[in-house]
Design an enzyme around this catalytic site. Sequence first.
Site, mmCIF file in Angstrom:
data_model
loop_
_atom_site.group_PDB
_atom_site.id
_atom_site.type_symbol
_atom_site.label_atom_id
_atom_site.label_comp_id
_atom_site.label_asym_id
_atom_site.label_seq_id
_atom_site.Cartn_x
_atom_site.Cartn_y
_atom_site.Cartn_z
ATOM 1 N N ARG A 46 0.849 -1.200 0.000
ATOM 2 C CA ARG A 46 0.000 0.000 0.000
ATOM 3 C C ARG A 46 0.884 1.249 0.000
ATOM 4 O O ARG A 46 0.602 2.241 -0.667
ATOM 5 C CB ARG A 46 -0.950 0.007 1.201
ATOM 6 C CG ARG A 46 -1.652 1.349 1.405
ATOM 7 C CD ARG A 46 -2.942 1.248 2.222
ATOM 8 N NE ARG A 46 -2.775 0.511 3.459
ATOM 9 C CZ ARG A 46 -2.098 0.948 4.544
ATOM 10 N NH1 ARG A 46 -1.523 2.139 4.527
ATOM 11 N NH2 ARG A 46 -2.007 0.209 5.621
ATOM 12 N N TYR A 98 -16.297 16.753 -16.041
ATOM 13 C CA TYR A 98 -16.699 15.344 -15.937
ATOM 14 C C TYR A 98 -17.802 15.150 -14.877
ATOM 15 O O TYR A 98 -17.723 15.740 -13.784
ATOM 16 C CB TYR A 98 -15.451 14.531 -15.576
ATOM 17 C CG TYR A 98 -15.716 13.070 -15.364
ATOM 18 C CD1 TYR A 98 -16.117 12.256 -16.403
ATOM 19 C CD2 TYR A 98 -15.566 12.506 -14.109
ATOM 20 C CE1 TYR A 98 -16.370 10.916 -16.208
ATOM 21 C CE2 TYR A 98 -15.802 11.160 -13.908
ATOM 22 C CZ TYR A 98 -16.207 10.369 -14.952
ATOM 23 O OH TYR A 98 -16.455 9.042 -14.734
ATOM 24 N N ASP A 170 -7.836 18.488 -15.013
ATOM 25 C CA ASP A 170 -8.097 17.118 -15.446
ATOM 26 C C ASP A 170 -7.621 17.031 -16.903
ATOM 27 O O ASP A 170 -8.221 17.638 -17.792
ATOM 28 C CB ASP A 170 -9.595 16.838 -15.317
ATOM 29 C CG ASP A 170 -9.941 15.386 -15.586
ATOM 30 O OD1 ASP A 170 -9.209 14.737 -16.363
ATOM 31 O OD2 ASP A 170 -10.949 14.901 -15.045
ATOM 32 N N LYS A 195 -8.564 5.709 -19.244
ATOM 33 C CA LYS A 195 -8.914 6.125 -20.596
ATOM 34 C C LYS A 195 -7.715 5.941 -21.531
ATOM 35 O O LYS A 195 -7.270 4.841 -21.735
ATOM 36 C CB LYS A 195 -9.448 7.557 -20.554
ATOM 37 C CG LYS A 195 -10.461 7.802 -19.414
ATOM 38 C CD LYS A 195 -11.756 7.029 -19.548
ATOM 39 C CE LYS A 195 -12.636 7.043 -18.302
ATOM 40 N NZ LYS A 195 -12.926 8.344 -17.704
HETATM 41 C C1 LIG Z 1 -13.411 8.820 -16.553
HETATM 42 C C2 LIG Z 1 -13.026 10.170 -16.154
HETATM 43 C C3 LIG Z 1 -12.741 10.471 -14.817
HETATM 44 C C4 LIG Z 1 -12.888 9.480 -13.691
HETATM 45 O O1 LIG Z 1 -12.014 8.418 -13.813
HETATM 46 P P1 LIG Z 1 -12.329 6.923 -13.290
HETATM 47 O O2 LIG Z 1 -11.104 6.199 -13.644
HETATM 48 O O3 LIG Z 1 -13.568 6.466 -13.987
HETATM 49 O O4 LIG Z 1 -12.561 7.020 -11.824
HETATM 50 C C5 LIG Z 1 -12.340 11.767 -14.541
HETATM 51 N N1 LIG Z 1 -12.241 12.704 -15.498
HETATM 52 C C6 LIG Z 1 -12.514 12.442 -16.780
HETATM 53 C C7 LIG Z 1 -12.378 13.521 -17.796
HETATM 54 C C8 LIG Z 1 -12.915 11.172 -17.157
HETATM 55 O O5 LIG Z 1 -13.202 10.926 -18.435
#
Ligand SMILES: *Cc1c(COP(=O)(O)O)cnc(C)c1O
Length: 380
Positions: A46, A98, A170, A195
Amino acid sequence: MHFETRAIRVGQEPDPATGAIIPPIYATSNFQRHSIDQQEGYSYSRVSNPTRAAVEQCLAALENARYGLLFASGMAAEVALLGLLRPGDHVVCTRDVYGGTISMWKHLAPQRGVSVSYANLLDLDAAAAAIQPNTRMLWLESPTNPLTYVLDIPALAELGRQHNLLVVIDNTFATPYLQNPLEMGVDVVVHSVTKYLGGHSDILGGALVFNRDDLYEPLWDQQAIGGAVLSPFESWLLLRGMKTLAVRMRAHCENALRVARFLAEHPKVARVLYPGLPDHPQHELAKRQMRGFGGMIAVSLKTDRAGVDRFCQSLRLFSLASSLGGVESLVGYPATMSHEGLTEAERLERGITDNLVRLSVGIEHPDDLIADLAQALERL
Ligand SMILES: *Cc1c(COP(=O)(O)O)cnc(C)c1O
């Protein structure tokens, strides 16, 4: 070293124990100590794990950053940033963001006494006007989800600096291949590595990447004490995915531009938003601050909700599914998928209308993707 080389080499020396070219999956929760006084080295997974450490090093290198921390999901990484805030603190967040981030502000921030205002950050005056005496954080996302609006990152980072705010972005849609916000003055980059960075729709993960030494300890506490860490197996898959990020992103950008041009000419399409099209409202800005325009397209169709459902069900290659950034093409319906946590008024205020679909353009052959869209548009 160039981006492609960093992606394949950084953090990936042959394994010292065996010479293995590929960093092994250290599937172990704990590590033997040589003495009761031992402080250095690995102790418990961890806290740190060699597979995760390899990927953290590589991802930091892709953002030209000092530090990278990996989490069990993008949202776990975002919640770690929420963990830096104290009761009474205030956040200014871009209105177009998001859906999970909106849910975090709505459901988790109040439990911690943190308040949030949304502002249209395309307008710098509106951004400045939203800042209060207790504002501590400015939250950006660019290009935005789902409408692909592009924020002026250097200008917003400068505004944040003037007000002593922690500026967060982000960077999931752009990836470090297309844009490095830390170099534009941002303090912390967030990624959902689920992603494009993973790239194959087979893992969940998140990351925080940053340069500031004073942020390392508080964010490391959030990771190691909070405990929502990326597993060794998923770290290994992420590293494997990241090696091909450059070639995948080039293909995503090329395919998305072709698809966007096709859709823009189609009589059954009301509007296409893609930063690479000259009529995108921030096309010039995107050209200045990004190295390519990405794989995400927002499309409004000349039909109603039932017509959109027929369109989505008629597609054969674009699968109707959440998420994005994998090699396969997807179609999403923001109103009931990525942004289903919003009320109808909140959706409409953000331009998430009933005729809006979001495409994640994959790296299949573009002619096949265009043929698929063409046949589905015939069924509207
Ligand atoms: C999918 C996504 C998230 C969240 O990520 P997870 O891995 O699903 O928790 C945050 N920001 C954007 C732009 C995303 O597409």
